[in-house]
Design an enzyme around this catalytic site. Structure first.
Site, PDB file in Angstrom:
ATOM      1  N   ARG A  54     -38.549  43.442   5.732  1.00 18.03           N
ATOM      2  CA  ARG A  54     -38.849  42.005   5.622  1.00 18.03           C
ATOM      3  C   ARG A  54     -39.205  41.380   6.955  1.00 18.03           C
ATOM      4  O   ARG A  54     -40.059  40.517   7.050  1.00 18.03           O
ATOM      5  CB  ARG A  54     -37.641  41.261   5.053  1.00 18.03           C
ATOM      6  CG  ARG A  54     -37.525  41.484   3.571  1.00 18.03           C
ATOM      7  CD  ARG A  54     -36.277  40.837   3.023  1.00 18.03           C
ATOM      8  NE  ARG A  54     -36.377  40.817   1.584  1.00 18.03           N
ATOM      9  CZ  ARG A  54     -36.428  39.703   0.850  1.00 18.03           C
ATOM     10  NH1 ARG A  54     -36.349  38.530   1.415  1.00 18.03           N
ATOM     11  NH2 ARG A  54     -36.552  39.774  -0.450  1.00 18.03           N
ATOM     12  N   LYS A 152     -28.152  52.442  -7.130  1.00 18.37           N
ATOM     13  CA  LYS A 152     -27.087  51.700  -7.782  1.00 18.37           C
ATOM     14  C   LYS A 152     -26.623  50.571  -6.856  1.00 18.37           C
ATOM     15  O   LYS A 152     -26.878  50.666  -5.672  1.00 18.37           O
ATOM     16  CB  LYS A 152     -25.933  52.626  -8.135  1.00 18.37           C
ATOM     17  CG  LYS A 152     -25.171  53.149  -6.902  1.00 18.37           C
ATOM     18  CD  LYS A 152     -23.808  53.644  -7.253  1.00 18.37           C
ATOM     19  CE  LYS A 152     -22.729  52.720  -6.843  1.00 18.37           C
ATOM     20  NZ  LYS A 152     -22.233  52.845  -5.468  1.00 18.37           N
ATOM     21  N   HIS A 182     -25.911  59.680  -6.467  1.00 18.08           N
ATOM     22  CA  HIS A 182     -25.967  60.785  -5.503  1.00 18.08           C
ATOM     23  C   HIS A 182     -24.909  61.852  -5.761  1.00 18.08           C
ATOM     24  O   HIS A 182     -25.037  62.978  -5.304  1.00 18.08           O
ATOM     25  CB  HIS A 182     -25.928  60.272  -4.056  1.00 18.08           C
ATOM     26  CG  HIS A 182     -24.575  59.861  -3.566  1.00 18.08           C
ATOM     27  ND1 HIS A 182     -24.022  58.647  -3.827  1.00 18.08           N
ATOM     28  CD2 HIS A 182     -23.662  60.529  -2.823  1.00 18.08           C
ATOM     29  CE1 HIS A 182     -22.831  58.584  -3.263  1.00 18.08           C
ATOM     30  NE2 HIS A 182     -22.584  59.710  -2.637  1.00 18.08           N
ATOM     31  N   LYS A 186     -24.827  66.614  -5.423  1.00 17.06           N
ATOM     32  CA  LYS A 186     -23.926  67.458  -4.627  1.00 17.06           C
ATOM     33  C   LYS A 186     -23.929  68.871  -5.208  1.00 17.06           C
ATOM     34  O   LYS A 186     -23.860  69.043  -6.420  1.00 17.06           O
ATOM     35  CB  LYS A 186     -22.503  66.885  -4.629  1.00 17.06           C
ATOM     36  CG  LYS A 186     -22.409  65.552  -3.863  1.00 17.06           C
ATOM     37  CD  LYS A 186     -20.982  65.031  -3.863  1.00 17.06           C
ATOM     38  CE  LYS A 186     -20.898  63.601  -3.356  1.00 17.06           C
ATOM     39  NZ  LYS A 186     -20.738  63.437  -1.938  1.00 17.06           N
ATOM     40  N   GLU A 220     -10.942  58.123  -0.812  1.00 19.69           N
ATOM     41  CA  GLU A 220     -11.657  57.857   0.447  1.00 19.69           C
ATOM     42  C   GLU A 220     -10.688  57.287   1.469  1.00 19.69           C
ATOM     43  O   GLU A 220      -9.844  56.451   1.132  1.00 19.69           O
ATOM     44  CB  GLU A 220     -12.756  56.831   0.210  1.00 19.69           C
ATOM     45  CG  GLU A 220     -13.819  57.308  -0.742  1.00 19.69           C
ATOM     46  CD  GLU A 220     -14.989  56.337  -0.767  1.00 19.69           C
ATOM     47  OE1 GLU A 220     -15.913  56.520   0.028  1.00 19.69           O
ATOM     48  OE2 GLU A 220     -14.945  55.380  -1.549  1.00 19.69           O
ATOM     49  N   ASP A 239     -18.043  50.087  -8.379  1.00 16.58           N
ATOM     50  CA  ASP A 239     -18.645  50.821  -7.264  1.00 16.58           C
ATOM     51  C   ASP A 239     -18.572  52.331  -7.481  1.00 16.58           C
ATOM     52  O   ASP A 239     -19.485  53.061  -7.099  1.00 16.58           O
ATOM     53  CB  ASP A 239     -17.907  50.449  -5.963  1.00 16.58           C
ATOM     54  CG  ASP A 239     -18.530  51.076  -4.731  1.00 16.58           C
ATOM     55  OD1 ASP A 239     -19.767  50.959  -4.581  1.00 16.58           O
ATOM     56  OD2 ASP A 239     -17.805  51.682  -3.923  1.00 16.58           O
ATOM     57  N   HIS A 244     -20.307  57.246 -10.491  1.00 13.35           N
ATOM     58  CA  HIS A 244     -19.963  58.606 -10.043  1.00 13.35           C
ATOM     59  C   HIS A 244     -18.897  59.283 -10.918  1.00 13.35           C
ATOM     60  O   HIS A 244     -19.076  60.409 -11.350  1.00 13.35           O
ATOM     61  CB  HIS A 244     -19.455  58.585  -8.600  1.00 13.35           C
ATOM     62  CG  HIS A 244     -20.380  57.893  -7.637  1.00 13.35           C
ATOM     63  ND1 HIS A 244     -21.743  57.997  -7.726  1.00 13.35           N
ATOM     64  CD2 HIS A 244     -20.145  57.108  -6.559  1.00 13.35           C
ATOM     65  CE1 HIS A 244     -22.305  57.299  -6.747  1.00 13.35           C
ATOM     66  NE2 HIS A 244     -21.356  56.744  -6.031  1.00 13.35           N
ATOM     67  N   LYS A 343     -10.031  53.273  -1.936  1.00 14.34           N
ATOM     68  CA  LYS A 343     -10.390  53.187  -0.513  1.00 14.34           C
ATOM     69  C   LYS A 343      -9.100  53.140   0.300  1.00 14.34           C
ATOM     70  O   LYS A 343      -8.058  52.727  -0.197  1.00 14.34           O
ATOM     71  CB  LYS A 343     -11.182  51.911  -0.247  1.00 14.34           C
ATOM     72  CG  LYS A 343     -12.507  51.855  -1.005  1.00 14.34           C
ATOM     73  CD  LYS A 343     -13.674  51.911  -0.061  1.00 14.34           C
ATOM     74  CE  LYS A 343     -14.996  51.798  -0.783  1.00 14.34           C
ATOM     75  NZ  LYS A 343     -15.940  52.871  -0.436  1.00 14.34           N
TER      76      LYS A 343
END
Ligand code: BG6
Length: 492
Positions: A54, A152, A182, A186, A220, A239, A244, A343
């Site tokens: 942009r 996503k 993604h 894997k 994570e 998320d 996933h 997380k």
């Protein structure tokens, strides 16, 4: 640089146009993926990588930033020669917004390559997807050969996801649309198909008669990093689980497709999503746990709470979710599927554990406990498969036994660099293979189930349980009554 190291098929000439070309995903994943495929000789230097941004581009700075993320196969920073080859392929084009007037530069650039196929990669918030598609169509930049890759999250509920899809479909046909997840790129995730459908060993043991429960965990240690605004609107459920974890669940639970063809695989995945037992106001209370991290210590580093990370006094967004899900079909009747993600957990690891049922009868005189067999599919950080089986402890004096792992380590067995998920997925887009991409009806079915959960959360006013960063989440603290399953086999 362009020397063909392996005998790859030829893809012909093509453009990859990345919208959001100066975004985090482009620098961290998309450019390095293309770079590696080029180093490996799979794509030629003659392709064009067009980064649409942009702002007025500061080309020197952008180049430096791209190079910073490029490493060769041995993990060393890209050499001058490798970088030059890649740099030649990149063009930076400014388009202030998704309107025809602003696409003039893009139009004149692409017009120089009338015979090239073009892949449009939408790496922007999904609210912009409709406008970009519309402007591309109005400029006459889309043809039968074009493809579009969608990152996503596609919307934040069923209605907004359908709306985005309708807008995209006014410009692209379904066979041109690649909805990326993604996790499906894997290597260890793809190996699930081979493990299940190329090994007779598991054919007759992959069901409720032999399996007690299945656990899918993506833990994570990172927090929300620079994505506070996005994350606070999504939370762990949207998320991670909506995409996933549900995709992993599909691969573990689906029936064998009769051939490995995109729609056959996607049909089977769709059936799993449709068979997921809807959550209700009652079942969410016993079958889900959600949490939010407070300050803590993650692997020796003192970290902030979620609220401090996002700079707010309060937020109901969950950074941890655990779900006990059921698939109502013949194969999986009453087998719990535990889905867990969070997380700021104790450490980073992702794995799928298939817990087989205990032996019904123990013939051994000592009657020591016979542990149940487990198949552990470790997705990251190491890529490994372990089959835990009872083994005799050597020595005279009767039978003693203990569980030992038969282990297959990907790196040891294949001794070569494993391609990153985005490498595989981008190559599949270029070659036109949609197997690892979500079809629209799959996405809809995933949203439909997720909405039974979000609606039930609202109805039951289920609150987050706070957990200290650096722990295994709410399982370490106070739980809702009836949710002690959350600590089941939670690994150290
Ligand atoms: C992304 C999520 O899709 O996946 C992130 O938006 C998450 O929040 C990431 O960190 C995890 O991916 P990986 O490959 O590092 O496990």
């Amino acid at each position: 640089m362009s020397k063909k190291v392996k005998d790859f098929e030829s893809f012909g000439q093509f453009n990859v146009v990345v919208f959001g070309g100066d975004g985090d995903l482009a620098f961290r994943k998309i450019y390095p993926a293309l770079f590696h495929r080029m180093l490996d000789g799979q794509i030629e230097e003659s392709f064009n990588l067009v980064a649409v941004i942009r702002k007025e581009p500061n080309i020197e700075l952008l180049r430096q930033k791209v190079r910073q993320f490029l490493y060769s196969a041995d993990g060393k920073p890209a050499s001058d020669k490798q970088w030059e080859g890649f740099n030649k392929a990149i063009s930076w084009i400014q388009a202030e917004s998704a309107e025809v007037v602003h696409y003039a530069k893009l139009f004149s650039f692409l017009s120089q390559f009338p015979d090239y196929r073009t892949i449009f990669y939408f790496s922007t918030p999904s609210s912009a997807f409709g406008a970009i598609s519309k402007a591309l169509k109005a400029c006459g930049l889309i043809n039968e050969q074009s493809k579009v890759v969608l990152e996503k999250p596609l919307g934040n509920n069923l209605a907004s996801s359908n709306q985005i899809n309708t807008e995209i479909r006014q410009a692209f046909a379904e066979h041109q649309v690649y909805r990326i997840d993604h996790y499906l790129g894997k290597e260890t995730v793809q190996n699930l198909m081979v493990l299940r459908f190329a090994n007779n060993l598991f054919q007759r043991t992959w069901d409720s008669a032999s399996i007690d429960n299945i656990q899918i965990t993506v833990s994570e240690s990172l927090g929300v990093e620079q994505r506070a605004v996005y994350y606070d609107q999504s939370g762990a459920l949207l998320d991670m689980v909506q995409n996933h974890l549900l995709q992993l669940l599909c691969l573990v639970a689906m029936e064998p497709p009769h051939v490995l063809a995109a729609d056959e695989v996607r049909n089977e995945k769709l059936k799993v999503l449709k068979a997921l037992r809807p959550m209700t106001g009652d079942s969410v209370l016993t079958d889900t746990v959600k949490g939010q991290y407070t300050r803590g210590n993650v692997q020796g580093v003192q970290v902030n709470s979620y609220l401090e990370d996002i700079g707010k006094y309060q937020s109901k967004t969950e950074t941890f979710v655990a779900i006990r899900a059921y698939i109502d079909n013949f194969r999986w009747k009453n087998v719990p599927f535990y889905l867990r993600t969070g997380k700021r957990m104790k450490k980073r690891y992702s794995e799928i554990v298939i817990n087989f049922k205990e032996m019904e009868h123990n013939i051994f005189p000592a009657k020591e406990k016979l542990n149940n067999n487990k198949l552990i599919i470790r997705l990251q950080p190491e890529e490994r498969i372990e089959l835990i089986q009872m083994t005799k402890i050597p020595g005279p004096g009767g039978y003693r036994y203990k569980p030992i792992a038969l282990s297959l380590d990907y790196m040891d067995s294949f001794k070569e660099r494993l391609p990153e998920a985005y490498e595989r997925l981008l190559i599949d887009v270029i070659r036109g293979n949609q197997t690892l991409f979500m079809r629209h009806d799959e996405l809809q079915a995933a949203w439909q189930w997720i909405e039974t959960l979000t609606e039930s959360w609202k109805q039951s006013q289920q609150a987050n349980i706070l957990y200290e960063a650096g722990t295994w989440g709410p399982g370490d603290t106070i739980l809702n009554p009836g949710t002690s399953w959350i600590t089941k086999s939670w690994r150290d």
